[in-house]
Design a protein around this motif. Sequence first.
Motif, mmCIF file in Angstrom:
data_model
loop_
_atom_site.group_PDB
_atom_site.id
_atom_site.type_symbol
_atom_site.label_atom_id
_atom_site.label_comp_id
_atom_site.label_asym_id
_atom_site.label_seq_id
_atom_site.Cartn_x
_atom_site.Cartn_y
_atom_site.Cartn_z
ATOM 1 N N LEU A 54 0.847 -1.197 0.000
ATOM 2 C CA LEU A 54 0.000 0.000 0.000
ATOM 3 C C LEU A 54 0.880 1.244 0.000
ATOM 4 O O LEU A 54 0.535 2.264 -0.605
ATOM 5 C CB LEU A 54 -0.925 0.006 1.224
ATOM 6 N N ILE A 55 2.031 1.167 0.664
ATOM 7 C CA ILE A 55 2.968 2.304 0.672
ATOM 8 C C ILE A 55 3.751 2.327 -0.631
ATOM 9 O O ILE A 55 3.939 3.382 -1.231
ATOM 10 C CB ILE A 55 3.914 2.225 1.894
ATOM 11 N N VAL A 56 4.185 1.145 -1.085
ATOM 12 C CA VAL A 56 4.909 1.062 -2.364
ATOM 13 C C VAL A 56 4.094 1.750 -3.460
ATOM 14 O O VAL A 56 4.628 2.490 -4.283
ATOM 15 C CB VAL A 56 5.163 -0.418 -2.749
ATOM 16 N N ASN A 57 2.778 1.541 -3.434
ATOM 17 C CA ASN A 57 1.911 2.032 -4.507
ATOM 18 C C ASN A 57 1.468 3.486 -4.343
ATOM 19 O O ASN A 57 0.804 4.029 -5.215
ATOM 20 C CB ASN A 57 0.670 1.137 -4.616
ATOM 21 N N LEU A 58 1.808 4.117 -3.229
ATOM 22 C CA LEU A 58 1.459 5.532 -3.046
ATOM 23 C C LEU A 58 2.380 6.392 -3.894
ATOM 24 O O LEU A 58 3.585 6.147 -3.978
ATOM 25 C CB LEU A 58 1.608 5.944 -1.577
ATOM 26 N N LYS A 59 1.819 7.428 -4.502
ATOM 27 C CA LYS A 59 2.641 8.383 -5.265
ATOM 28 C C LYS A 59 3.096 9.491 -4.322
ATOM 29 O O LYS A 59 2.474 9.741 -3.298
ATOM 30 C CB LYS A 59 1.806 8.981 -6.401
ATOM 31 N N GLU A 60 4.165 10.151 -4.719
ATOM 32 C CA GLU A 60 4.607 11.314 -3.940
ATOM 33 C C GLU A 60 3.614 12.460 -4.145
ATOM 34 O O GLU A 60 3.022 12.563 -5.199
ATOM 35 C CB GLU A 60 6.009 11.735 -4.396
ATOM 36 N N PRO A 61 3.368 13.319 -3.152
ATOM 37 C CA PRO A 61 4.089 13.341 -1.873
ATOM 38 C C PRO A 61 3.498 12.405 -0.806
ATOM 39 O O PRO A 61 4.039 12.332 0.289
ATOM 40 C CB PRO A 61 3.940 14.798 -1.429
ATOM 41 N N LYS A 62 2.395 11.719 -1.139
ATOM 42 C CA LYS A 62 1.722 10.912 -0.110
ATOM 43 C C LYS A 62 2.634 9.815 0.462
ATOM 44 O O LYS A 62 2.584 9.510 1.651
ATOM 45 C CB LYS A 62 0.464 10.254 -0.687
#
Length: 481
Positions: A54-62
């Motif tokens: 779920l973190i791997v798939n988050l885009k920046e800046p999230k």
Amino acid sequence: MHISFIVPALAATAIAAPSIGPRQAVQKITVDATKQYQTIDGFGFSGAFQRANLIVNLKEPKQSEVLNLLFNTTTGAGFSIVRNGIGSTVDSSKDFMNTILPKCPSSPDGVPDYKWDGKDSGQLFLSQQAVKFGVKTFYGNAWSAPGCMKTNGNDANGGSLCGISGARCNSGDWRQAYANYLVKYVQLYAESGVKVTHLGFLNEPDMTTSYASMRSDGTQAAEFIKILRPTLDRNNLTDVGINCCEATGWSIANQHASQIASAGADGMIYAMTSHEYTSRIGSPMRTKAKVWQTEYCDLNGGWSTGWYQNGGAGDGFTWANNIFNGIVNSNLSAYIFWEGIQDRATNNNNNEKLILVEGQTYQVSKRLWAFAQFRVVRPGAVRIGASGGSNLKSAAFANADGSTAVVVINSGTGAQTVGISLGADALKGKTVQAWYTDNTHDASVTEVKIGDDGTASASVPGRGMISFLVSGTTTNAKAAV
Ligand SMILES: *[C@@H]1O[C@H](CO)[C@@H](O)[C@H](O)[C@H]1NC(C)=O
Ligand SMILES: *[C@@H]1O[C@H](CO)[C@@H](O)[C@H](O)[C@H]1NC(C)=O
Ligand SMILES: *[C@@H]1O[C@H](CO)[C@@H](O)[C@H](O)[C@H]1NC(C)=O
């Protein structure tokens, strides 16, 4: 605004601090560094079962925002331990964690065909990011051996490791092969820049589940520990600690501890580990090893982000007390939550996570801020004496860098002024900072007043928590004696 005060020599009254509202009698907490208790290894969470993705798939800046919420020691929870699941499943179906050995050789002494995907269900990325924040404790924890090493031929549905007493298999004794496999996992992580510091080979071995699970009691665990310890040592992994046995609850863990001690393997483990699901932490576990609480959460409540909602199991305030109880009343060296992040669909969006990550959005629960209140306590800190104050629970810690952390929970319903006293002149030349959490604040900076008697005080709301950090000598000229 960042408020911290440099305390000049004895001239504490010279500091003009803004008023802190209606005058309240200062509830004084006396810190006694001559009383020393356990050493703290840290606080943590897991991203197991592909939640790390779920973190791997988050885009920046999230992505950075969520990582900072978890690991940043000034703006987030400052977590210092990551508990990774060592996969045992042949593939990544459902949310299962894939193993590095999807197919065993035909016999235990055959050459294993390890398959490393460089992802480890997102946990390698999470761990590499944690390293950037200074995290040094990585706990690799297998839920089960690969199915091909077990009595039931499956990593799920219980079964035992072939070769352990009471577990005979036609294919032979796979205990050494399982130890080699765990060493390989540690080596693969090391090649990717993450030093696995602790290793566990069981998870809730007193329970059979439809996902990865392997049965063991403490006596059987001790048999394997006596193989795993020398295997680690032969591979120059003498500093990797073995943790055992991730019981579902404290009463089973106490049995594990006594069985391991009876088998003479207690000197080979780093920490006895347990969860709090089937029985909560009562008193300190009877063991020579350290004790870690390695997984717990509220599995029943619907997703809630509140701090105090009548003391519910998912409340941040409840979690502040859970952690406090483990560390202060039960001699724990580490307290690890279950999932750091999870999506909405899993388990009816319950409270087993600290942060809800849904696609490209996230929501933070106050449980995370309960842990953040403990971020002033750094790995290597020694718990020291703290007492005093009414309706206050307090604990103090001597950090390895010379700073002193004091955490205080206000159990009362009204605001209180809490004063911490470290002894005459103890604050001389030191910086005192404080942060608090309640329904509307998240580890917010609050003002600290230094009294004539050398007490550093600040206000904490009813059912709030405040943490003080008294830092080492400053170079500020005003602070020079
Ligand atoms: C933690 O957050 C602060 C404030 O945003 C930032 O300056 C610092 O770089 C962060 N720490 C790390 C290790 O990223
Ligand atoms: C362990 O370290 C020693 C000394 O550095 C070295 O000779 C040996 O090859 C190492 N063994 C393994 C298995 O890495
Ligand atoms: C607390 O844990 C330490 C190991 O971390 C141990 O040496 C000590 O005896 C324990 N104290 C109690 C009261 O159980």
